[in-house]
Design a protein around this motif. Structure first.
Motif, short mmCIF file in Angstrom:
data_model
loop_
_atom_site.label_atom_id
_atom_site.label_comp_id
_atom_site.label_asym_id
_atom_site.label_seq_id
_atom_site.Cartn_x
_atom_site.Cartn_y
_atom_site.Cartn_z
N SER A 257 0.83 -1.21 0.00
CA SER A 257 0.00 0.00 0.00
C SER A 257 0.86 1.25 0.00
CB SER A 257 -0.94 -0.02 1.20
OG SER A 257 -0.22 -0.05 2.42
N VAL A 258 1.93 1.30 0.80
CA VAL A 258 2.79 2.47 0.81
C VAL A 258 3.62 2.54 -0.47
CG1 VAL A 258 2.87 2.72 3.30
CG2 VAL A 258 4.48 1.18 2.19
N TYR A 259 3.89 1.40 -1.08
CA TYR A 259 4.58 1.41 -2.38
C TYR A 259 3.68 2.00 -3.45
CZ TYR A 259 6.43 -0.43 -6.78
OH TYR A 259 6.89 -0.55 -8.08
N TYR A 260 2.40 1.63 -3.45
CA TYR A 260 1.46 2.23 -4.40
C TYR A 260 1.30 3.72 -4.13
CZ TYR A 260 0.16 -2.64 -5.35
OH TYR A 260 0.18 -3.97 -5.70
N LYS A 261 1.33 4.10 -2.88
CA LYS A 261 1.25 5.53 -2.53
C LYS A 261 2.43 6.29 -3.11
CE LYS A 261 1.07 8.54 1.55
NZ LYS A 261 1.13 8.57 3.05
N GLN A 262 3.61 5.70 -3.06
CA GLN A 262 4.80 6.35 -3.62
C GLN A 262 4.72 6.45 -5.13
OE1 GLN A 262 8.75 5.72 -1.72
NE2 GLN A 262 9.35 4.86 -3.69
N LEU A 263 3.97 5.54 -5.76
CA LEU A 263 3.77 5.62 -7.21
C LEU A 263 2.76 6.69 -7.60
CD1 LEU A 263 3.68 1.85 -8.26
CD2 LEU A 263 5.56 3.47 -8.52
N GLY A 264 2.15 7.35 -6.61
CA GLY A 264 1.21 8.43 -6.89
C GLY A 264 -0.24 8.01 -6.93
N LYS B 164 3.01 21.90 -4.39
CA LYS B 164 2.83 20.48 -4.13
C LYS B 164 3.32 19.69 -5.33
CE LYS B 164 -1.95 20.32 -5.81
NZ LYS B 164 -3.34 19.93 -5.48
N ILE B 165 3.63 18.42 -5.08
CA ILE B 165 4.10 17.54 -6.14
C ILE B 165 2.95 16.65 -6.58
CG2 ILE B 165 5.70 15.69 -6.73
CD1 ILE B 165 7.68 16.85 -4.79
N GLU B 166 2.69 16.65 -7.86
CA GLU B 166 1.64 15.81 -8.43
C GLU B 166 2.23 14.92 -9.51
OE1 GLU B 166 -1.57 18.10 -9.91
OE2 GLU B 166 -2.43 18.52 -7.92
N SER B 167 1.68 13.72 -9.59
CA SER B 167 2.09 12.80 -10.65
C SER B 167 1.13 12.92 -11.82
CB SER B 167 2.09 11.35 -10.13
OG SER B 167 2.98 11.20 -9.05
N ASP B 168 1.64 12.61 -12.98
CA ASP B 168 0.81 12.66 -14.18
C ASP B 168 -0.34 11.68 -14.03
OD1 ASP B 168 -0.23 12.21 -16.82
OD2 ASP B 168 1.58 13.15 -17.62
N SER B 169 -1.57 12.22 -14.02
CA SER B 169 -2.74 11.38 -13.74
C SER B 169 -2.95 10.31 -14.80
CB SER B 169 -3.99 12.26 -13.63
OG SER B 169 -4.20 12.99 -14.83
N GLU B 170 -2.67 10.62 -16.06
CA GLU B 170 -2.84 9.63 -17.12
C GLU B 170 -1.84 8.48 -16.96
OE1 GLU B 170 -2.67 11.50 -20.88
OE2 GLU B 170 -4.51 12.67 -20.60
N GLN B 171 -0.61 8.83 -16.63
CA GLN B 171 0.39 7.77 -16.43
C GLN B 171 0.07 6.93 -15.20
OE1 GLN B 171 4.39 9.31 -16.49
NE2 GLN B 171 4.09 10.44 -18.40
N VAL B 172 -0.41 7.58 -14.14
CA VAL B 172 -0.79 6.83 -12.94
C VAL B 172 -1.94 5.87 -13.25
CG1 VAL B 172 -1.78 7.03 -10.63
CG2 VAL B 172 0.04 8.59 -11.34
N GLU B 173 -2.90 6.33 -14.03
CA GLU B 173 -4.02 5.48 -14.41
C GLU B 173 -3.54 4.29 -15.23
OE1 GLU B 173 -8.11 4.58 -14.24
OE2 GLU B 173 -6.96 6.17 -13.26
N THR B 174 -2.59 4.51 -16.11
CA THR B 174 -2.04 3.41 -16.92
C THR B 174 -1.31 2.40 -16.04
OG1 THR B 174 -1.79 4.91 -18.81
CG2 THR B 174 -0.54 2.85 -18.84
N ILE B 175 -0.51 2.91 -15.09
CA ILE B 175 0.21 2.01 -14.18
C ILE B 175 -0.77 1.22 -13.32
CG2 ILE B 175 1.78 1.96 -12.21
CD1 ILE B 175 3.18 4.40 -13.40
N PHE B 176 -1.83 1.88 -12.85
CA PHE B 176 -2.83 1.21 -12.04
C PHE B 176 -3.50 0.07 -12.80
CE2 PHE B 176 -7.46 1.08 -11.26
CZ PHE B 176 -7.46 0.51 -10.00
N LEU B 177 -3.91 0.32 -14.03
CA LEU B 177 -4.57 -0.71 -14.82
C LEU B 177 -3.61 -1.86 -15.13
CD1 LEU B 177 -6.66 1.49 -17.28
CD2 LEU B 177 -7.46 0.26 -15.25
N LEU B 178 -2.36 -1.55 -15.39
CA LEU B 178 -1.37 -2.60 -15.67
C LEU B 178 -1.16 -3.50 -14.45
CD1 LEU B 178 0.80 -3.87 -17.48
CD2 LEU B 178 2.40 -2.14 -16.65
N ILE B 179 -0.98 -2.88 -13.27
CA ILE B 179 -0.78 -3.67 -12.06
C ILE B 179 -2.05 -4.47 -11.72
CG2 ILE B 179 -0.33 -3.53 -9.58
CD1 ILE B 179 1.45 -1.16 -10.09
N LEU B 180 -3.21 -3.88 -11.95
CA LEU B 180 -4.47 -4.58 -11.68
C LEU B 180 -4.58 -5.82 -12.56
CD1 LEU B 180 -7.22 -4.64 -10.24
CD2 LEU B 180 -8.12 -3.22 -12.10
#
Length: 586
Positions: free
Chosen positions: A91-98, A230-246
């Motif tokens: 969970s904290v690893y996913y948090k670090q991924l944004g 504040k630091i934000e991650s690219d939402s589109e890239q985060v969504e892609t990473i989320f779907l890939l890991i899922l």
């Protein structure tokens, strides 16, 4: 004639005794007239009796070791060492991924639902085709492949942005190009003079002077404190990473789910009639989990990763290198795979065990059923079990089991998330894991006496009360390390409650239906409960924060405690009177 028969019988007895003596002591019957042998060499000095005794004790201990159960112990140790070195930190690893809390909760919670659905399927496949060992090895291999790959996902691009983009720089340092307003309404005439009548160098000087007079400057840079960014991650890239890991988790968990179920089944078959010693085998897994989590946590604390952030103004965070956890997971699970090759599968042995179990249970059913309550043909239908579990008294127990699983899944997913927000370190996570597992081991060992002392229902009361205290305590934390005293309650809130639920339902249903009842309980507590705790809890953390969610679950636990106590009081808790449904007890 009778005396002759008696003498003959006695003579036969003497001959039998002589024959047994000769067979037992063959060298003592040698003739004394044989030529004496030359004296043998003096024997070597004998070792002290204490050494012989120690060697005999050591040999006896080695001979008493059950090799099959030794394989189970070693497998549990390395399997749960691998699991504990990685999965509590996901969970904290996913948090670090944004990722958002809802996304992290879905990735953690979906595993329980897939395991709940796929493990029975693979169990049927292994039993039908007698390929239990093949399924086990393939399952452990999938654990390695599909989990280790998640650690090498490329993070999304990180950008430094303003927290409140609508704020104008003029609000921080006044900046204007308008000349000072002249009295008597001559502002327009002065503006035209500045704009048209004066040369360009003089106009620039006049604007600079007028700006200094009014306290404004057109050339001074605008400075903001780092807290405005504040630091934000690219939402589109985060969504892609989320779907890939899922996708990886869904596929990998489907094939890796039966590993632990198969090993549990084989271990229980190794134990035979001593199945009550299963906890002594499984405790090695808890030991490995705690040691691995602590070691990996200390190792990760000594790593420092500074991510690449686009833009300026932000304080670059100090991230941790969680690849250490993934590497440790791969190594430990590989050792578990090697150990799994030593399991012995004997289909004929399994068949005899099943037949023996059935032969033992049926007479017990016949003895315990009161007259007039046994179903026709002596067979208990599954609908009888459903009707029993849907009653208010036992349905409320199943609901408490589900809610305790909900809390366990939420704590497993978001406790470290919350502690990291409070500047907690992975070393703290490891210490928490050790304390919680030590408390679980102690609770499992003393659960039988604890249940006998206070009763099944009162154990559930105590578990809900401890849940309330633990969650409310965590919600008001300001220092992450202060969480340690409450981690010892894990044994009561999880281990004791789980043991009480199993024992309570086992005493309430006939032996022929206990396996089905335990399957329903396990699905509600470990599958549906933990999955909902991670996924629904993630939605709550996303809309609120972790502290408020802990506080809300703590208050819900208190309300459920009061309602559950009221239900048991109204339905009549007959546990201590021995009045169980259909006369089942023990």
């Amino acid at each position: 004639m009778a005396s002759d028969d008696r003498v003959a019988i006695l003579s036969d007895d003497e001959e039998d005794q002589k024959r047994k003596y000769v067979l037992a002591e063959p060298f003592n019957t040698l003739s004394l007239q044989q030529t004496p042998e030359p004296p043998a060499a003096p024997p070597t000095p004998a070792t002290p009796e204490s050494s012989d005794g120690d060697m005999d004790w050591l040999e006896r201990r080695c001979l008493n070791i059950n090799n099959d159960l030794l394989v189970s112990k070693v497998f549990y140790f390395f399997f749960f060492s691998a699991y504990g070195s990685l999965h509590p930190l996901l969970s904290v690893y996913y948090k670090q991924l944004g990722m958002l809390p809802s996304q992290s909760g879905l990735l953690v919670g979906i595993r329980y639902f897939i395991e709940f659905c796929s493990a029975p399927f693979w169990g049927v496949v292994a039993d039908r085709f007698r390929k239990g060992k093949v399924v086990l090895l393939f399952s452990v291999l999938c654990w390695i492949l599909f989990n280790s790959g998640i650690g090498f996902v490329k993070p999304a691009t990180m950008m430094c942005v303003l927290k409140n983009p609508t704020t104008s720089p003029a609000n921080l340092t006044s900046s204007t190009t308008a000349p000072p307003i002249a009295p008597n309404g001559s502002h327009g005439r002065l503006q035209r003079d500045v704009a048209f009548d004066l040369p360009l160098p003089l106009r620039r000087s006049l604007r600079s002077v007028s700006g200094n007079v009014t306290g404004a400057s057109t050339t001074a840079p605008v400075t903001r404190p780092p807290s405005d960014y504040k630091i934000e991650s690219d939402s589109e890239q985060v969504e892609t990473i989320f779907l890939l890991i899922l996708l990886v988790i869904i596929i990998g968990e489907f094939f890796s789910a039966p590993a632990l179920t198969i090993v549990d089944t084989v271990t229980l078959q190794y134990l035979g009639k001593h199945r009550d010693r299963y906890g002594l085998q499984r405790m090695w897994g808890s030991l490995g989990w705690g040691l691995a989590m602590l070691s990996v946590g200390i190792g990760i604390d000594h790593t420092h990763v500074r991510p690449l952030v686009e833009g300026a103004g932000c304080l670059v965070p100090d991230y941790k290198d969680y690849r250490i956890a993934f590497i440790a997971f791969g190594v430990l699970m590989t050792v578990a795979l090697i150990v799994a090759t030593q399991f012995r599968f004997h289909p004929s042995h399994y068949k005899s065990e099943e037949e023996l179990k059935e032969a033992q249970e049926m007479p017990q059913v016949a003895r315990n059923v009161p007259d007039g309550e046994a179903p026709a043909g002596g067979q208990f239908q599954f609908r009888d079990l459903v009707r029993l579990l849907c009653s208010v008294q036992y349905g409320s127990v199943l609901f408490v089991a589900w809610f305790m699983g909900f809390g366990y899944g939420f704590v497993f997913t978001f406790l470290f998330w919350h502690l990291e927000d409070l500047k907690g370190t992975t070393t703290l996570f490891g210490v928490c894991s050790v304390l919680s597992h030590v408390s679980e081991l102690a609770a499992y060992f003393f659960s039988h006496k604890f249940i006998e002392l206070v009763g099944h229902i009162r154990v559930l009361y105590i578990g809900l009360a401890c849940n309330t205290a633990r969650y409310l305590y965590i919600s008001y934390l300001e220092n992450a390390w202060i969480v340690l005293p409450m981690e010892v309650l894990q044994g009561v809130t999880h281990a004791s409650v789980w043991a009480a639920c199993i024992s309570y339902l086992s005493a309430a249903v006939p032996p022929a239906l206990r396996t089905s009842a335990q399957g329903i309980l396990q699905g509600l507590h470990l599958g549906l409960g933990r999955g909902c705790g991670a996924m629904v809890g993630g939605v709550f953390v996303n809309y609120f924060d972790a502290a408020r969610t802990f506080r809300g679950i703590g208050m819900a636990s208190l309300v459920i405690l009061l309602i559950f106590a009221l239900i048991q009081w109204l339905s009549g808790d007959k546990e201590d009177e021995g009045d169980w449904p259909l006369g089942w007890r023990g």
